[in-house]
Design a protein around this motif. Structure first.
Motif, mmCIF file in Angstrom:
data_model
loop_
_atom_site.group_PDB
_atom_site.id
_atom_site.type_symbol
_atom_site.label_atom_id
_atom_site.label_comp_id
_atom_site.label_asym_id
_atom_site.label_seq_id
_atom_site.Cartn_x
_atom_site.Cartn_y
_atom_site.Cartn_z
ATOM 1 N N ILE A 111 25.111 33.176 16.046
ATOM 2 C CA ILE A 111 24.267 32.190 16.722
ATOM 3 C C ILE A 111 23.318 32.859 17.707
ATOM 4 O O ILE A 111 22.140 32.502 17.798
ATOM 5 N N SER A 112 23.813 33.847 18.451
ATOM 6 C CA SER A 112 22.968 34.504 19.449
ATOM 7 C C SER A 112 22.231 35.718 18.884
ATOM 8 O O SER A 112 21.609 36.458 19.640
ATOM 9 N N VAL A 113 22.291 35.940 17.588
ATOM 10 C CA VAL A 113 21.594 36.995 16.856
ATOM 11 C C VAL A 113 21.864 38.377 17.475
ATOM 12 O O VAL A 113 20.957 39.114 17.832
ATOM 13 N N GLN A 114 23.132 38.710 17.606
ATOM 14 C CA GLN A 114 23.532 40.048 18.054
ATOM 15 C C GLN A 114 23.892 40.859 16.810
ATOM 16 O O GLN A 114 25.041 40.949 16.414
ATOM 17 N N LEU A 115 22.886 41.427 16.212
ATOM 18 C CA LEU A 115 23.055 42.085 14.923
ATOM 19 C C LEU A 115 23.864 43.371 15.004
ATOM 20 O O LEU A 115 24.419 43.811 13.994
ATOM 21 N N LEU A 116 23.958 43.989 16.177
ATOM 22 C CA LEU A 116 24.738 45.217 16.298
ATOM 23 C C LEU A 116 26.239 44.931 16.339
ATOM 24 O O LEU A 116 27.036 45.743 15.881
ATOM 25 N N HIS A 117 26.639 43.787 16.881
ATOM 26 C CA HIS A 117 28.058 43.448 16.977
ATOM 27 C C HIS A 117 28.620 42.902 15.672
ATOM 28 O O HIS A 117 29.811 43.038 15.409
ATOM 29 N N LEU A 118 27.794 42.271 14.908
ATOM 30 C CA LEU A 118 28.260 41.551 13.727
ATOM 31 C C LEU A 118 28.985 42.425 12.691
ATOM 32 O O LEU A 118 30.061 42.042 12.234
ATOM 33 N N PRO A 119 28.469 43.599 12.314
ATOM 34 C CA PRO A 119 29.218 44.411 11.336
ATOM 35 C C PRO A 119 30.595 44.838 11.849
ATOM 36 O O PRO A 119 31.564 44.856 11.085
ATOM 37 N N LEU A 120 30.688 45.176 13.124
ATOM 38 C CA LEU A 120 31.980 45.567 13.687
ATOM 39 C C LEU A 120 32.964 44.402 13.666
ATOM 40 O O LEU A 120 34.126 44.567 13.288
ATOM 41 N N ILE A 121 32.507 43.222 14.029
ATOM 42 C CA ILE A 121 33.374 42.041 14.033
ATOM 43 C C ILE A 121 33.817 41.708 12.609
ATOM 44 O O ILE A 121 34.986 41.382 12.376
ATOM 45 N N LEU A 122 32.912 41.783 11.657
ATOM 46 C CA LEU A 122 33.292 41.511 10.268
ATOM 47 C C LEU A 122 34.291 42.540 9.744
ATOM 48 O O LEU A 122 35.226 42.180 9.015
ATOM 49 N N LEU A 123 34.135 43.805 10.139
ATOM 50 C CA LEU A 123 35.081 44.833 9.736
ATOM 51 C C LEU A 123 36.467 44.568 10.341
ATOM 52 O O LEU A 123 37.482 44.661 9.654
ATOM 53 N N LEU A 124 36.510 44.214 11.622
ATOM 54 C CA LEU A 124 37.793 43.907 12.265
ATOM 55 C C LEU A 124 38.437 42.678 11.632
ATOM 56 O O LEU A 124 39.647 42.653 11.419
ATOM 57 N N LEU A 125 37.638 41.676 11.330
ATOM 58 C CA LEU A 125 38.172 40.479 10.692
ATOM 59 C C LEU A 125 38.713 40.798 9.305
ATOM 60 O O LEU A 125 39.755 40.282 8.905
ATOM 61 N N PHE A 126 38.051 41.694 8.582
ATOM 62 C CA PHE A 126 38.541 42.081 7.263
ATOM 63 C C PHE A 126 39.850 42.866 7.367
ATOM 64 O O PHE A 126 40.779 42.631 6.603
ATOM 65 N N VAL A 127 39.924 43.798 8.314
ATOM 66 C CA VAL A 127 41.124 44.635 8.450
ATOM 67 C C VAL A 127 42.337 43.792 8.818
ATOM 68 O O VAL A 127 43.418 43.953 8.259
ATOM 69 N N VAL A 128 42.170 42.873 9.760
ATOM 70 C CA VAL A 128 43.311 42.085 10.226
ATOM 71 C C VAL A 128 43.519 40.846 9.365
ATOM 72 O O VAL A 128 44.651 40.395 9.202
ATOM 73 N N GLY A 129 42.486 40.326 8.762
ATOM 74 C CA GLY A 129 42.600 39.038 8.091
ATOM 75 C C GLY A 129 42.798 39.068 6.590
ATOM 76 O O GLY A 129 42.804 38.016 5.962
ATOM 77 N N ASN A 130 43.005 40.218 5.978
ATOM 78 C CA ASN A 130 43.162 40.220 4.525
ATOM 79 C C ASN A 130 44.591 39.861 4.111
ATOM 80 O O ASN A 130 45.481 39.742 4.937
ATOM 81 N N ARG A 131 44.804 39.689 2.804
ATOM 82 C CA ARG A 131 46.115 39.237 2.294
ATOM 83 C C ARG A 131 47.233 40.235 2.565
ATOM 84 O O ARG A 131 48.348 39.845 2.885
ATOM 85 N N THR A 132 46.936 41.510 2.426
ATOM 86 C CA THR A 132 47.964 42.522 2.649
ATOM 87 C C THR A 132 48.405 42.538 4.103
ATOM 88 O O THR A 132 49.597 42.610 4.402
#
Length: 143
Positions: A111-132
């Motif tokens: 929403i606030s268009v912080q493009l530098l934070h977004l890839p890191l947040i998506l990576l953290l969400l993938f690492v912690v939020g996957n099925r395994t």
């Protein structure tokens, strides 16, 4: 108490199977199956994310004297420290809280268009939020 060779959690010396990852403790890394390697990688990545949270909490505590909003920064540092401890212990509540925090912060970044934070947040969400990772936190074997 020894540590499991795969997920680095405390495990009984008598038990051959780790209660968290379900991998035989006496098995060498080269003898692991593809599924066991995926579980091992997920467990180690979760511990890495927990260490990042501890480092962030330490940085925030060190910056505390020079900040104007000391209470807010202190609360964020405390939340990061508690989240790190929960992730290291593979606690299900920490998993849920981390997923909610990463998702919420990701939405704020979009929403606030912080493009530098977004890839890191998506990576953290993938690492912690996957099925395994979810299976590790629920103490069951992943499919």
């Amino acid at each position: 108490m020894n540590r499991c060779k795969s997920c680095r959690t405390k495990a009984d010396a008598e038990a051959d199977i780790c209660p968290v990852c379900g991998i035989d403790q006496h098995k060498d890394r080269k003898d692991l199956t593809v599924k066991e390697k995926r579980i091992r990688r997920a467990a180690r990545n979760i511990r890495f994310v927990a260490m990042l949270h501890l480092i962030l909490a330490g940085i925030l505590i060190m910056r505390l004297p020079e900040e104007q909003q000391r209470v807010g920064i202190g609360v964020i540092a405390l939340i990061n420290a508690i989240l790190a401890i929960g992730l290291i212990r593979f606690d299900l509540r920490a998993y849920k809280f981390a997923a909610v925090c990463y998702f919420g912060y990701g939405m704020v970044s979009v929403i606030s268009v912080q493009l530098l934070h977004l890839p890191l947040i998506l990576l953290l969400l993938f690492v912690v939020g996957n099925r395994t990772a979810k299976a590790l936190f629920e103490r069951r074997l992943p499919e």
